[in-house]
Design an enzyme around this catalytic site. Structure first.
Site, PDB file in Angstrom:
ATOM      1  N   GLY B  45     101.532  61.417  36.694  1.00 43.31           N
ATOM      2  CA  GLY B  45     100.243  60.993  36.150  1.00 43.31           C
ATOM      3  C   GLY B  45      99.626  60.049  37.159  1.00 43.31           C
ATOM      4  N   ALA B  46      98.427  60.386  37.620  1.00 48.66           N
ATOM      5  CA  ALA B  46      97.831  59.649  38.739  1.00 48.66           C
ATOM      6  C   ALA B  46      97.823  58.131  38.537  1.00 48.66           C
ATOM      7  CB  ALA B  46      96.425  60.200  39.019  1.00 48.66           C
ATOM      8  N   ARG B  86     103.616  61.785  47.356  1.00 52.10           N
ATOM      9  CA  ARG B  86     102.756  62.821  46.747  1.00 52.10           C
ATOM     10  C   ARG B  86     101.344  62.623  47.302  1.00 52.10           C
ATOM     11  NH1 ARG B  86     103.000  64.338  40.752  1.00 52.10           N
ATOM     12  NH2 ARG B  86     102.513  66.353  41.697  1.00 52.10           N
ATOM     13  N   GLN B 193     103.681  70.333  31.572  1.00 49.71           N
ATOM     14  CA  GLN B 193     103.375  68.982  31.093  1.00 49.71           C
ATOM     15  C   GLN B 193     102.580  68.996  29.791  1.00 49.71           C
ATOM     16  OE1 GLN B 193     102.845  70.117  34.192  1.00 49.71           O
ATOM     17  NE2 GLN B 193     103.392  68.624  35.750  1.00 49.71           N
ATOM     18  N   ASP B 234      93.114  63.641  39.478  1.00 50.75           N
ATOM     19  CA  ASP B 234      93.987  63.017  40.476  1.00 50.75           C
ATOM     20  C   ASP B 234      93.188  62.447  41.640  1.00 50.75           C
ATOM     21  OD1 ASP B 234      95.759  65.114  38.987  1.00 50.75           O
ATOM     22  OD2 ASP B 234      97.118  63.658  39.894  1.00 50.75           O
ATOM     23  N   ASN B 244      92.560  68.138  40.144  1.00 50.87           N
ATOM     24  CA  ASN B 244      93.402  67.882  38.971  1.00 50.87           C
ATOM     25  C   ASN B 244      94.465  68.976  38.945  1.00 50.87           C
ATOM     26  OD1 ASN B 244      94.061  66.352  36.593  1.00 50.87           O
ATOM     27  ND2 ASN B 244      93.210  67.998  35.353  1.00 50.87           N
ATOM     28  N   LYS B 245      95.376  68.875  38.000  1.00 49.56           N
ATOM     29  CA  LYS B 245      96.498  69.820  37.874  1.00 49.56           C
ATOM     30  C   LYS B 245      96.051  71.270  38.004  1.00 49.56           C
ATOM     31  CE  LYS B 245      99.893  68.892  37.439  1.00 49.56           C
ATOM     32  NZ  LYS B 245     100.694  68.745  38.685  1.00 49.56           N
TER      33      LYS B 245
END
Lengths: 344, 344
Positions: B45-46, B86, B193, B234, B244-245
């Site tokens: 989670g950012a 990351r 997730q 993110d 984002n994801k």
């Protein structure tokens, strides 16, 4: 390569739920085995379940009966029993009806002869399916260029038919013709037919394939990595609306947004011209645990969490570029052109 | 409820890879533990990885050093080490830089004092994150109506931040305000997730939630079952492009097609105004076995099958309805309005 085998009067099938880890052949000994195999998706794929169900009627017919009348009464029950096993794919109902019509036309004949009639019809449907797949491949191949990257969803290959498949028949035909093609296979949650079956059968047949999660297709389209999309179908209406594995509609919307051709490949037996629109297609809903777990082996959400699990969705005709059939490629306007090609 | 805890000078975290089956708390004893927890997505989670990484620097700082100069040299190395763990979420780099600037401004002070400075900065980032989440919830809540069905993707809840989340903070705020809302949670392959974390935390907090496979969102939109979409982020560029994801982009395309508002919720620290466009955002690619298996527990495709596994995608600003930040809701034109609100 075959997903079912009829040999020495016995019916065998690969249990597709065990793939790709194991290649397990099972025998269908009773009608209930056949029903359960279809229900559990051990045998799946719209054309294949049609062929398989026809053979199941033959397996059933070998059992003892007291009279011709008893045979006919129980035969009608067996047809209904199998037909209601899975509601969305029309090929199942189509094949059963075809066997039923052949039997009904001969209902005064002795039971031994009725058995032969069922077997002959099942074998005719089987042989025809092989031919239909080959023809879909021939017509579809003309749409494929060397260098194409092709996305497919779910499995419409030799594991979904008794021939080379529908969507994958096009891919196998292009590959056999020496065209350099590459396939992206959507894994196809929840039951992962794209990963377990499509990626497996393509790599086994040396067709270059890359497995992706369903949610990755859109970004590949945005990056110009996908030239064409080809999927199978479980039912196609008179207007060209297409029921296919859940997730197909999302791919079609993304294809339209990115201006990528979206092809559907299916034999004439997948068309249901009694339905005017996709809203009329019955959509099978399956157990929520298929979503809350992965193949029943990994729990990904607590049991108390609600889930939604439609097995199919409907892609409206306006999102379909063309339908590749065994009788040729149908382009819009679909209503007129489907009637012309299929509605004879 | 918290995803990390700093207590008695020790750093603890929930191992999110074990959820929802087990709630396992682990301690970060060394810098390498922190790196590994972030890399393996035990902490993800950012915003959360920003807060956690800041504390990791404090944990590191407790180790022995020979001199102030030695401390500063090794501190700089620790920052780079964590930052490169990351690449996509900018909050990680942002938090580390913030701690680094505080230390550098005081580099002539004794090491014991530098340790205090790191701890104070980590705690400030932590406290601020809680506040930012609450503010996002307040602003976002104004956009939600009672009766709304809201789709979210991945997890942007209390497990992704040190507060109530970003996207889910809006949902929690609306729920707390007595609005009757219902959430559809995309399972979010490959690492699930949405299923493991979002469905779990929402149901634990009594927010009605239905879990779906990623490929089902489109058909729900077509059936008018989704009123709004809210996702986290993110990294957001100066133009409003949103990393984002993976799978977020597909949702955004479908939202645009079905004319459904698509909201992004993120604190100011998620904006990277040094980037003009989404093409400049580095996208982490992860191991192919994450796609060929499910959580390493079920093999869904043979090892020899190639796979593709980008962890994120970029949704261009034109598909975003508005960005809900801790400073207010930003509407298009994004370039000007982001500059006005964030670029101070």
């Amino acid at each position: 390569m075959n997903a079912i085998k009829f040999k020495n009067n016995r019916l065998f099938y690969i249990d597709q739920t065990a793939l790709p880890v194991k290649e397990v052949w099972k025998e269908c000994l009773r009608l209930e085995d056949g029903w359960s195999a279809i229900k559990k998706l051990e045998v799946r794929g719209a054309p294949l379940i049609g062929v398989f169900a026809a053979y199941c009627l033959y397996i059933w017919s070998k059992g003892p009966v007291s009279s011709g009348k008893d045979f006919m009464r129980r035969f009608a029950r067996a047809v209904v029993y199998l037909r209601e096993c899975r509601p969305t794919a029309v090929n199942l109902a189509w094949a059963l009806k075809r066997v039923m019509l052949a039997v009904e036309a001969n209902q005064d004949k002795p039971v031994t002869q009725l058995r032969e009639i069922i077997l002959n019809e099942a074998q005719a449907i089987h042989d025809e399916d092989v031919l239909l797949c080959a023809r879909i491949g021939e017509y579809g191949n003309k749409l494929i260029k060397s260098g194409d990257n092709i996305l497919t969803h779910c499995n419409a290959g030799f594991l979904a038919t008794s021939g080379d498949g529908t969507a994958l028949s096009v891919i196998y035909a292009a590959h056999a013709a020496g065209k350099k093609i590459h396939v992206f296979a959507d894994e196809t949650r929840p039951l992962l037919q794209g990963a377990r079956l499509t990626a497996w059968e393509l790599s086994r047949n040396n067709v270059p394939v890359t497995l992706i999660c369903d949610n990755m297709a859109a970004v590949l389209m945005a990056k110009d990595k996908i030239d064409k999309i080809i999927v199978g179908a479980d039912r196609i209406t008179a207007a060209g609306d297409v029921a296919n594995k859940i997730g197909t509609y999302s791919v079609a919307v993304n294809a339209a947004y990115h201006k990528i051709p979206f092809y559907v490949a299916a034999p004439f037996s997948t068309f249901d011209l009694t339905l005017k629109s996709g809203d009329e297609i019955p959509i099978e809903e399956r157990a929520h645990d298929e979503v809350r777990t992965v193949l029943g082996k990994v729990t990904i959400a607590p049991k108390k969490v609600n889930a939604y699990n439609p097995s199919f969705d409907v892609t409206p005709a306006k999102l379909v570029t063309a339908i590749i059939t065994d009788r040729g490629v149908v382009y819009p306007p679909f209503k007129q052109n489907i009637k012309k090609l299929i509605g004879q």
